[in-house]
Structures are given as structure tokens and as C-alpha cells.
Write an enzyme that holds these catalytic residues in place. Structure first.
Site, PDB file in Angstrom:
ATOM      1  N   PRO A  46      11.553 -26.106  25.349  1.00 38.48           N
ATOM      2  CA  PRO A  46      12.132 -26.588  26.607  1.00 38.48           C
ATOM      3  C   PRO A  46      13.202 -27.625  26.314  1.00 38.48           C
ATOM      4  O   PRO A  46      12.966 -28.571  25.567  1.00 38.48           O
ATOM      5  CB  PRO A  46      10.929 -27.217  27.322  1.00 38.48           C
ATOM      6  CG  PRO A  46      10.017 -27.655  26.206  1.00 38.48           C
ATOM      7  CD  PRO A  46      10.203 -26.649  25.111  1.00 38.48           C
ATOM      8  N   VAL A  48      16.408 -29.882  28.335  1.00 39.34           N
ATOM      9  CA  VAL A  48      16.915 -30.256  29.648  1.00 39.34           C
ATOM     10  C   VAL A  48      18.226 -29.527  29.961  1.00 39.34           C
ATOM     11  O   VAL A  48      19.217 -29.662  29.240  1.00 39.34           O
ATOM     12  CB  VAL A  48      17.125 -31.785  29.747  1.00 39.34           C
ATOM     13  CG1 VAL A  48      17.705 -32.151  31.111  1.00 39.34           C
ATOM     14  CG2 VAL A  48      15.810 -32.513  29.516  1.00 39.34           C
ATOM     15  N   CYS A 160       8.857 -36.597  25.862  1.00 39.82           N
ATOM     16  CA  CYS A 160      10.229 -37.074  26.057  1.00 39.82           C
ATOM     17  C   CYS A 160      10.338 -38.543  25.660  1.00 39.82           C
ATOM     18  O   CYS A 160       9.630 -39.392  26.209  1.00 39.82           O
ATOM     19  CB  CYS A 160      10.660 -36.893  27.507  1.00 39.82           C
ATOM     20  SG  CYS A 160      12.385 -37.388  27.796  1.00 39.82           S
ATOM     21  N   GLU A 287      16.740 -27.823  18.855  1.00 34.71           N
ATOM     22  CA  GLU A 287      18.156 -28.020  18.549  1.00 34.71           C
ATOM     23  C   GLU A 287      18.691 -26.928  17.633  1.00 34.71           C
ATOM     24  O   GLU A 287      19.850 -26.526  17.751  1.00 34.71           O
ATOM     25  CB  GLU A 287      18.363 -29.395  17.908  1.00 34.71           C
ATOM     26  CG  GLU A 287      19.824 -29.793  17.808  1.00 34.71           C
ATOM     27  CD  GLU A 287      20.009 -31.232  17.378  1.00 34.71           C
ATOM     28  OE1 GLU A 287      20.845 -31.926  17.978  1.00 34.71           O
ATOM     29  OE2 GLU A 287      19.315 -31.665  16.426  1.00 34.71           O
TER      30      GLU A 287
END
Length: 558
Positions: A46, A48, A160, A287
Site C-alpha cells: 500500500p 499513498v 506509517c 518503493e
């Protein structure tokens, strides 16, 4: 605190606090649920505003029909309170049906029978987990009930590390309040028709991380993803993920616990290595996938590269950026805009017979040669796009094309001028990418040694290659991952030690001691080195949707 909770019986009696609620129908949980998905080994993280539908489909598109089933994807992190408060926010971020989620879906409805659209579509977006951040159990449950007909599981973000998460009291900033974390997970486990999972970061010790994980599993989490970095490992302090902690959890959690490992996944080869080093059930890429959406794909055999995959004379290779860009555009045309993609010429190969300009790509409808001199203003009467898939295009492409645009500033400038939803402008960028890729391929044929030599002095800081190790410098990772600029490749972050040396990072004495101990710890764990408002934020703000509690775009939350 220690784990004071006993494991809950899956599908057992409801606690007194939930006795007034009707029990849910029997559901699969834990390893039984994981096996029902096909026991996927590859997990798309996941992120953002960046793991949206089109990017998930793009990631799957480079896998075979069979291997694509081995990929479990997550939506971008959604803010539970905002998701429940307004239909507009839901429409901006989650689009399972064409009519939207104006009201809570009824359990009796066949939600995908006639109105299936994008997110969670059984034809091309499964298996899928929807992730929320939250700190109020009832808000989290209400948000989860909106999405449960359209996904396979709901995930709670507990990782997070951003300051916005600290101010909003969610993500990794809940990890000190284990009782509250338990309540958040347990209310979903007790009341949803689908399983719940969670994503965490490691704590300061293996032992404490294990106790925290046990609390989460005992609350009812069917799957647990562990990011091998601590909460303060972000920005210049990102450093390496510690796989040894994940291994410790795998060896000490209940045997039926489904565990995913996250961190240090730069390229496809890292997946098998991480599975071996951690013993995890699956490997999550974040990433690494943003810079190379083909990371989960098995490279084609030698001689079977076709036009999409490039392999050099030294045997190293990867998928071409123009091929990935083209497929990304086609997905947007076909699924999001629901129109036929433009006709195009085959991708260039140096072995091709030269073709005339008359047969060139028609995507730009005669305007391909007209590169806008400045960012185009949108007609005030034209409705601005709110689709998360269209708004994500520019940031995605800047990451995908990072090595290319650093060499070809005309491509960078054209991409910077492209407005959300302006497919003509993005088509022009694609044309430019195809042109420079052709130039690069021809130059490689003429001068292969120019591209296959070791990293130059600027890249290595003058350090001799013999001095590079996997654990003390990110330069070894650069050497392993570097490809010609037209090939998809990861972005390698400098390690904290390197950031400290170049003056971009300052540390306290305690932090400096911890960093000096890092190489030994990383060598023991088998880890490798790595290293203004967005369009989405501006669109939400113009529509009156608050984003002050949402993490920054493309942040890998957890």
C-alpha cells in the site's frame, strides 16, 4: 507491556461488548484464508495515492496469467474517518462500481453483477486488500463495511512513520498503546465478513517486536506484514531493513501465522533471497515497485526477450521504459477511460528495417511534433479529473523514468507540463521516450562498453570497487542494480552513514553509536544496501476535502 490477551477462537463466541451485534457468517481466516487466495508469495505494498488500480493492473500485466495469481495487491492507504464522512472522498479514492459508494452497500446485493468498474473487479484486480489508517474502532469498522464487498481483506496501517501520522495519532504512533491496537483489529475480526490483516514496523528489540506481533495476531489478524525498519528510519535515516527480526517472528509466532516481509527489495532477485533469509510466507515490495513495476515478473529466457525486454551483451537486462509506459497508457485508455488505445507501431529494435515517417505512431492525432512550450491551461469549462488513476500518472512517470529524464531534459520538461487527464500531452511524452530509447539502443549497439563499465567515479565517490561491500555502502547496490538509462531500475538511497558524511544528515551521540553498530547487525541478518502539494492533494483541496491528516503522496506507509 506484555501480551495479556489470549488468542481468540476464530468464529467463536462474541465478547459481551459486542453481544448486541449479530454474528457474522462463517468466514475463512488465518492460513486457511491465505491458502484460499493461492498462497501468494509476492505482495504489492500500500502506497499513498500510488498503488491505485491502474498501477496494480500494470504490475500484474508483466506476469503470466498463472504467476499473476501469486500476487496479492493492496490499495493506497485510506483515511477511515474521511472515508466514512463523505461520498465525494470515497469516489475520489475507491471506485469499485460506476455508481459509486454514495450509501453503505447491502450484504444482499450482488455488487459486481452489472456495475463492476475498477477497484476489486474480479476480472483483473484480485486478490486485493484495502488498507485503512484509523484510531477510532467504530470509524474503522464503518469504513471497512463500505469496502468489504469489493475486496478479499481489510488491513490496518500500524506502520506509517510520518509526522502527519503522529499528529493524527495513527500508523506507527499507535505502537505504544497495545490495548488500543487490539481493539482496532478485534472489532474488524468480530464484525466483518472478510478477514483483517495488519502492517507494522519492528520495535527496538526482537523480543518486544514479538510480543507486539502476538498481541496483533491474538486480536484476530489473519495476516501480518512486518517492515524491517523502526519508526525513526525514514528520510536520510532510512538505512537497511533488519530481516533477522522478521526471521525471529516467523520462528516464534504460532505456526499458522501468515507473515509477510517488507524492506530491502530492490529487484526481482531479492524476493527469493528474502524468502530464504526470513522464512516469510510472502515478500512485499513498495518503493522498488514504484521505480520498476516489473519487479515481480520473471525475466524471459535468453533469446526470448521480444520487444519489451532488453538484455545486454553482459547478460544483464530489464524491461524497457518505453514498453512499460506504453502498456500503462493502454491500461488507462481501456479500463479507466473505456476507449480503445491508439494504434501504434511496434517498439523499435536495432534489427528492424527502417520505416518512413508516414507510418509513424498516430497516437497524437497529427500533433505529435508539437511539444507545448509551457504547461497547458485547462479550459475552465472542462471538468477536471478526480480519478485517482489519472491524478497519479505524472508522479508515477517521474519515478519510472528517473534515469531517463536525468539525461534527456526535454522529456522531463514535457512531462512536467502534462496536466492530469490530458492523454494527448502524455502521449507526446511517450513519443519522446520512444525516440530517445531508439537513440539509446542504437548507441549501445555501437558502443556497448560505454554502458557496461563499472560505475564511474562520480557514482562511487572515488571508492575502489574492491572496497565495496553489501553492508557498508549503497554503492554495491548501485553496481548490482545499474542498467542503461532506458531500462527500468530501482532507486538506491544512500545509507545514513553516507548522508552523514556528505552533510545532509546530523545525528545525536546515541544515534551515531547505533549507526556504527548497523553494519554488523545487517551482515548478520543478510540485508543488502539500498537506499509542495501533489496533484491529488490539490484536487481534493479544491473539492473541499480535507487532507491535513493524510500522509504524503507515494509514502510507503509502514
Amino acid at each position: 507491556m506484555s501480551n495479556v490477551f489470549e488468542p481468540l477462537p476464530m468464529g467463536g463466541e462474541m465478547s459481551p461488548s459486542h453481544a448486541s451485534r449479530s454474528p457474522v457468517s462463517k468466514k475463512l481466516t488465518g492460513r486457511t484464508f491465505y491458502e484460499s487466495l493461492g498462497s501468494p508469495k509476492m505482495i504489492l505494498a500500500p502506497m499513498v495515492d500510488q498503488s491505485e488500480f491502474a498501477w496494480r493492473v500494470l504490475t500484474r500485466s508483466f506476469m503470466t496469467p498463472e504467476t499473476s495469481k501469486d500476487l496479492l495487491a493492496y490499495t493506497p492507504m485510506l483515511h477511515a474517518r474521511m472515508f466514512t464522512e463523505t461520498a465525494k472522498f470515497r469516489d475520489h479514492h475507491f471506485q469499485p462500481t460506476k455508481k459509486g459508494l454514495a450509501t453503505m452497500p447491502s450484504p444482499k446485493d450482488n455488487h459486481f453483477e452489472v456495475d463492476a468498474f475498477l477497484d476489486g473487479n474480479p476480472a483483473f484486480d484480485r486478490p486485493l486488500t484495502v488498507q485503512f489508517c484509523a484510531n477510532e474502532p467504530d470509524e474503522l469498522l464503518e469504513a471497512a463495511r463500505y469496502v468489504q464487498p469489493y475486496c478479499d481483506a481489510v488491513d490496518l496501517n500500524l506502520g506509517c512513520p510520518q509526522g502527519i501520522a503522529k499528529r493524527g495519532n495513527y500508523g506507527a504512533f499507535l505502537q505504544e498503546d497495545w490495548d488500543h491496537v487490539y481493539r482496532l483489529i478485534n472489532i474488524l475480526h468480530r464484525n466483518l465478513d472478510i478477514p483483517v490483516s495488519a502492517k507494522i514496523r519492528v520495535l527496538e528489540t526482537k523480543e518486544r517486536t514479538l510480543e507486539y506481533a502476538k498481541t496483533i495476531v491474538s486480536a484476530g489478524a489473519s495476516m501480518l506484514t512486518v517492515h524491517g525498519r523502526q519508526r525513526d528510519q525514514k528520510g536520510h535515516k532510512t538505512g537497511l531493513a533488519d530481516w533477522s527480526v522478521i526471521r525471529h517472528l516467523k520462528e516464534n509466532l504460532p505456526p499458522n501465522t501468515v507473515l509477510f516481509a517488507n524492506g530491502n527489495i530492490l529487484r526481482h532477485e531479492d524476493i527469493a533471497r528474502c524468502l530464504q533469509m526470513t522464512g516469510a510466507d510472502g515478500i512485499m515490495s513498495a518503493e522498488g515497485n514504484l521505480h520498476d513495476p516489473t519487479i515481480f515478473a520473471i525475466p524471459p529466457a535468453v533469446g526470448e526477450e521480444g520487444r519489451e525486454y532488453w538484455r545486454g551483451k553482459d547478460g544483464k537486462g530489464g524491461y524497457r521504459m518505453d514498453a512499460v509506459f506504453r502498456k500503462y497508457m493502454d491500461i488507462l485508455y481501456k479500463h479507466v477511460l473505456e476507449v480503445a488505445p491508439p494504434e501504434r507501431m511496434p517498439l523499435f529494435l536495432p534489427s528492424d528495417t527502417p520505416v518512413s515517417h508516414e507510418t509513424a505512431d498516430i497516437e497524437c492525432a497529427g500533433n505529435c511534433d508539437q511539444t507545448p512550450a509551457k504547461r497547458q491551461k485547462r479550459d475552465s469549462k472542462t471538468k477536471k479529473p478526480t480519478s485517482p488513476n489519472l491524478l497519479a500518472m505524472q508522479p508515477h512517470l517521474f519515478r519510472l523514468l528517473r534515469p531517463l529524464v536525468s539525461q534527456h531534459t526535454n522529456v522531463r520538461d514535457a512531462l512536467a507540463r502534462s496536466c492530469p487527464g490530458d492523454m494527448l500531452a502524455f502521449g507526446n511524452v511517450l513519443r519522446l521516450v520512444e525516440e530517445v530509447t531508439k537513440e539509446g539502443l542504437l548507441d549501445y549497439e555501437a558502443n556497448p562498453e560505454k554502458y557496461e563499465s563499472a560505475p564511474d567515479e562520480e557514482e562511487t565517490g572515488g571508492v575502489d570497487n574492491a572496497d565495496l561491500t553489501d553492508y557498508e555502502s549503497s554503492l554495491a547496490a548501485v553496481k548490482a542494480c545499474k542498467r542503461p538509462w532506458w531500462v527500468c531500475q530501482p532507486y538506491v538511497r544512500p545509507l545514513p552513514k553516507e548522508a552523514l558524511e556528505n552533510g545532509s544528515l546530523t545525528l545525536s551521540k546515541k544515534e551515531r553509536r547505533k549507526m556504527e553498530e548497523e553494519p554488523v547487525r545487517m551482515k548478520e541478518s543478510g540485508a543488502q544496501s539500498q537506499g509542495g502539494a501533489s496533484i491529488r492533494e490539490e484536487t481534493d483541496a479544491k473539492d473541499g476535502l480535507e487532507r491535513s491528516e493524510i500522509a504524503q503522496e507515494a509514502m510507503v506507509c509502514g
